[in-house]
Structure formats: structure tokens, C-alpha cells
Enzyme design. Structure first.
Site, PDB file in Angstrom:
ATOM      1  N   ILE A  45       0.852  -1.176   0.145  1.00 12.73           N
ATOM      2  CA  ILE A  45      -0.142   0.031  -0.106  1.00 12.73           C
ATOM      3  C   ILE A  45       0.905   1.275  -0.038  1.00 12.73           C
ATOM      4  O   ILE A  45       1.902   1.317   0.652  1.00 12.73           O
ATOM      5  CB  ILE A  45      -1.103  -0.036   1.368  1.00 12.73           C
ATOM      6  CG1 ILE A  45      -2.080  -1.030   1.245  1.00 12.73           C
ATOM      7  CG2 ILE A  45      -1.729   1.092   1.257  1.00 12.73           C
ATOM      8  CD1 ILE A  45      -2.698  -1.315   2.436  1.00 12.73           C
ATOM      9  N   GLU A  83       3.975   7.391   2.492  1.00 13.21           N
ATOM     10  CA  GLU A  83       4.483   8.691   2.308  1.00 13.21           C
ATOM     11  C   GLU A  83       5.581   8.743   1.453  1.00 13.21           C
ATOM     12  O   GLU A  83       6.429   9.518   1.157  1.00 13.21           O
ATOM     13  CB  GLU A  83       4.418   9.766   3.514  1.00 13.21           C
ATOM     14  CG  GLU A  83       3.026   9.721   4.214  1.00 13.21           C
ATOM     15  CD  GLU A  83       3.262  10.699   5.127  1.00 13.21           C
ATOM     16  OE1 GLU A  83       3.999  10.934   5.783  1.00 13.21           O
ATOM     17  OE2 GLU A  83       1.801  11.014   5.618  1.00 13.21           O
ATOM     18  N   THR A  84       6.512   7.666   1.708  1.00 18.89           N
ATOM     19  CA  THR A  84       7.895   7.354   1.196  1.00 18.89           C
ATOM     20  C   THR A  84       8.021   6.550  -0.025  1.00 18.89           C
ATOM     21  O   THR A  84       6.895   6.109  -0.423  1.00 18.89           O
ATOM     22  CB  THR A  84       8.626   6.792   2.383  1.00 18.89           C
ATOM     23  OG1 THR A  84       8.299   5.256   2.455  1.00 18.89           O
ATOM     24  CG2 THR A  84       8.740   7.623   3.690  1.00 18.89           C
ATOM     25  N   HIS A 139       9.153   3.603  -0.559  1.00 21.22           N
ATOM     26  CA  HIS A 139       9.177   2.440  -0.376  1.00 21.22           C
ATOM     27  C   HIS A 139       8.174   1.638  -1.237  1.00 21.22           C
ATOM     28  O   HIS A 139       8.688   0.556  -1.795  1.00 21.22           O
ATOM     29  CB  HIS A 139       8.884   1.810   0.971  1.00 21.22           C
ATOM     30  CG  HIS A 139       7.488   1.739   1.366  1.00 21.22           C
ATOM     31  ND1 HIS A 139       6.769   2.865   1.683  1.00 21.22           N
ATOM     32  CD2 HIS A 139       6.396   0.707   1.250  1.00 21.22           C
ATOM     33  CE1 HIS A 139       5.185   2.594   2.084  1.00 21.22           C
ATOM     34  NE2 HIS A 139       5.229   1.240   1.659  1.00 21.22           N
ATOM     35  N   PHE A 172       2.130 -13.846 -10.058  1.00 16.36           N
ATOM     36  CA  PHE A 172       1.933 -12.577  -9.167  1.00 16.36           C
ATOM     37  C   PHE A 172       0.672 -12.170  -8.741  1.00 16.36           C
ATOM     38  O   PHE A 172      -0.176 -11.487  -9.325  1.00 16.36           O
ATOM     39  CB  PHE A 172       2.252 -11.197 -10.293  1.00 16.36           C
ATOM     40  CG  PHE A 172       2.789  -9.725  -9.729  1.00 16.36           C
ATOM     41  CD1 PHE A 172       3.627  -9.592  -9.154  1.00 16.36           C
ATOM     42  CD2 PHE A 172       1.821  -8.994  -9.810  1.00 16.36           C
ATOM     43  CE1 PHE A 172       3.851  -8.241  -8.400  1.00 16.36           C
ATOM     44  CE2 PHE A 172       1.929  -7.790  -9.312  1.00 16.36           C
ATOM     45  CZ  PHE A 172       3.251  -7.490  -8.652  1.00 16.36           C
TER      46      PHE A 172
HETATM   47  C1  DLZ Z   1       8.908  -2.170   5.112  1.00 13.33           C
HETATM   48  C2  DLZ Z   1       7.424  -2.430   4.167  1.00 13.33           C
HETATM   49  C3  DLZ Z   1       6.491  -1.442   4.135  1.00 13.33           C
HETATM   50  C4  DLZ Z   1       7.001  -0.029   4.397  1.00 13.33           C
HETATM   51  N1  DLZ Z   1       5.318  -1.474   3.450  1.00 13.33           N
HETATM   52  C5  DLZ Z   1       4.715  -2.791   2.894  1.00 13.33           C
HETATM   53  C6  DLZ Z   1       3.703  -3.097   2.524  1.00 13.33           C
HETATM   54  O1  DLZ Z   1       2.827  -2.242   2.343  1.00 13.33           O
HETATM   55  N2  DLZ Z   1       3.570  -4.109   1.989  1.00 13.33           N
HETATM   56  C7  DLZ Z   1       4.395  -5.409   2.255  1.00 13.33           C
HETATM   57  O2  DLZ Z   1       3.836  -6.486   1.871  1.00 13.33           O
HETATM   58  N3  DLZ Z   1       5.652  -5.297   2.892  1.00 13.33           N
HETATM   59  C8  DLZ Z   1       5.863  -3.822   3.243  1.00 13.33           C
HETATM   60  N4  DLZ Z   1       7.068  -3.689   3.869  1.00 13.33           N
HETATM   61  C9  DLZ Z   1       7.959  -4.767   4.378  1.00 13.33           C
HETATM   62  C10 DLZ Z   1       8.732  -5.505   3.103  1.00 13.33           C
HETATM   63  O3  DLZ Z   1       8.147  -5.944   2.079  1.00 13.33           O
HETATM   64  C11 DLZ Z   1       9.993  -6.171   3.736  1.00 13.33           C
HETATM   65  O4  DLZ Z   1       9.411  -7.252   4.678  1.00 13.33           O
HETATM   66  C12 DLZ Z   1      10.840  -5.301   4.678  1.00 13.33           C
HETATM   67  O5  DLZ Z   1      11.262  -4.284   3.897  1.00 13.33           O
HETATM   68  C13 DLZ Z   1      12.166  -6.461   5.099  1.00 13.33           C
HETATM   69  O6  DLZ Z   1      12.793  -6.910   3.983  1.00 13.33           O
END
Ligand code: DLZ
Length: 158
Positions: free
Chosen positions: A91, A94-95, A97, A122
Site C-alpha cells: 500500500i 508517504e515514502t 518504499h 504475481f
Molecule cells: C517495510 C514495508 C512497508 C513500509 N510496506 C509494506 C507493504 O505495504 N506491504 C508489504 O508487503 N511489505 C511492506 N514492507 C515490508 C517489506 O516487504 C519487507 O518485508 C521489509 O522491507 C524487510 O525486507
């Protein structure tokens, strides 16, 4: 099958190959678990509805979507699967990632699939909001887990 404007869960069962002898792996991200559990339920139900035996469905959890490609690669190493489904939900925050995770997961899954010659599906929701994810995990747009399971059954025939 689903398009942008149709329901992710709608399929014509006459067009789906039987999964009778298929062994299917499912790798599930624990991040956004409310959503990924619903995707998993949809995928498992669809496999069972299309003749996959319960004992031939192998579920592996990973911490987040970023770990899905590794999880798929690891289980393919252990067992002879006809297809592997990756389920996750990323999801937008704000950053940045979101972009890094989505890109890495998509490329990672494709790489594992091509490297191992096993179809890796996928089944990852990439949405702007939690509400949009809910709508695609058993809500008004259906369930992406169902779509991923149908894709796995089709790809297992190739
Ligand atoms: C860190 C992170 C963030 C911020 N958001 C999500 C997300 O929305 N959905 C998801 O499946 N995983 C998220 N993660 C975790 C990363 O997938 C990962 O598990 C961590 O960066 C550790 O490698």
C-alpha cells in the site's frame, strides 16, 4: 478473466483446466495480513473448487512482499510444484518504499519463474489505499487470490 473494469473473481469454469494432479505452492506475505489472509482464502477455495487436492496445496509465509521471490525460490528448491502463487499487498505510503518494493517483487517473481521454469504467479495488490485493497480482497472488485489461482491452473498446463 479479470480486466481493469471487471470482477477479479469472475471466471468461466468450463475454460479452466482441472487441477486434479497439480501440486501448488502458495507464498503469502504477513504484511497487511488482513488483506493477504483474504487473498489466501480466495486462492485456496478456488484451487479446491477446481479439483486440486487439499494435500497438494503447500503454504509458506514470509514477512513482507519483498520476501515473496525468495520464498518462491526456496519452496521450489524443496518440492516439485506445477505452479507457485505469490500473494501480497503493498500500500502506497508517504515514502518511496512502495515503488522499490513493487518493482523488486515484480522483477523478482519473474526472475524466479524464468530461472526455475516453474510458473510463479504475481498475486500482489499494489494500491494507493487500504480501502482499495479491501475492494480487491473479497470486496466489490472480487478477490485477486481467485484470479491468481486461476492463472496458476492455466499456467500449470504449459
Ligand atoms: C517495510 C514495508 C512497508 C513500509 N510496506 C509494506 C507493504 O505495504 N506491504 C508489504 O508487503 N511489505 C511492506 N514492507 C515490508 C517489506 O516487504 C519487507 O518485508 C521489509 O522491507 C524487510 O525486507
Amino acid at each position: 478473466m479479470a480486466t481493469a473494469l471487471t470482477n477479479l473473481s469472475s471466471y468461466n469454469s468450463d475454460e479452466i483446466p482441472s487441477g486434479e494432479k497439480n501440486i501448488i505452492g502458495i507464498v503469502v506475505s504477513e504484511w497487511n495480513k488482513e488483506i493477504t489472509s483474504a487473498l489466501l482464502d480466495g486462492a485456496v477455495k478456488t484451487l479446491l473448487d477446481n479439483q486440486v487436492d487439499e494435500k497438494d496445496i503447500y503454504i509458506q509465509y514470509v514477512p513482507g512482499s519483498f520476501e515473496l521471490p525468495f520464498g518462491a525460490d526456496a519452496i521450489i528448491d524443496k518440492k516439485k510444484f506445477d505452479a507457485v502463487i505469490c500473494l501480497g499487498c503493498v500500500i502506497q505510503g508517504e515514502t518511496r518504499h512502495f515503488d522499490f518494493i513493487c518493482d523488486s517483487v515484480a522483477h523478482g517473481i519473474m526472475n524466479v519463474s524464468l530461472k526455475t521454469s516453474i510458473p510463479v504467479v504475481f498475486g500482489v495488490l499494489t494500491t494507493n489505499t487500504l480501502e482499495q485493497a479491501k475492494e480487491r480482497a473479497g470486496g466489490k472488485y472480487g478477490n485477486k487470490g481467485v484470479e491468481a489461482a486461476i492463472t496458476a491452473l492455466k499456467m500449470a498446463q504449459i
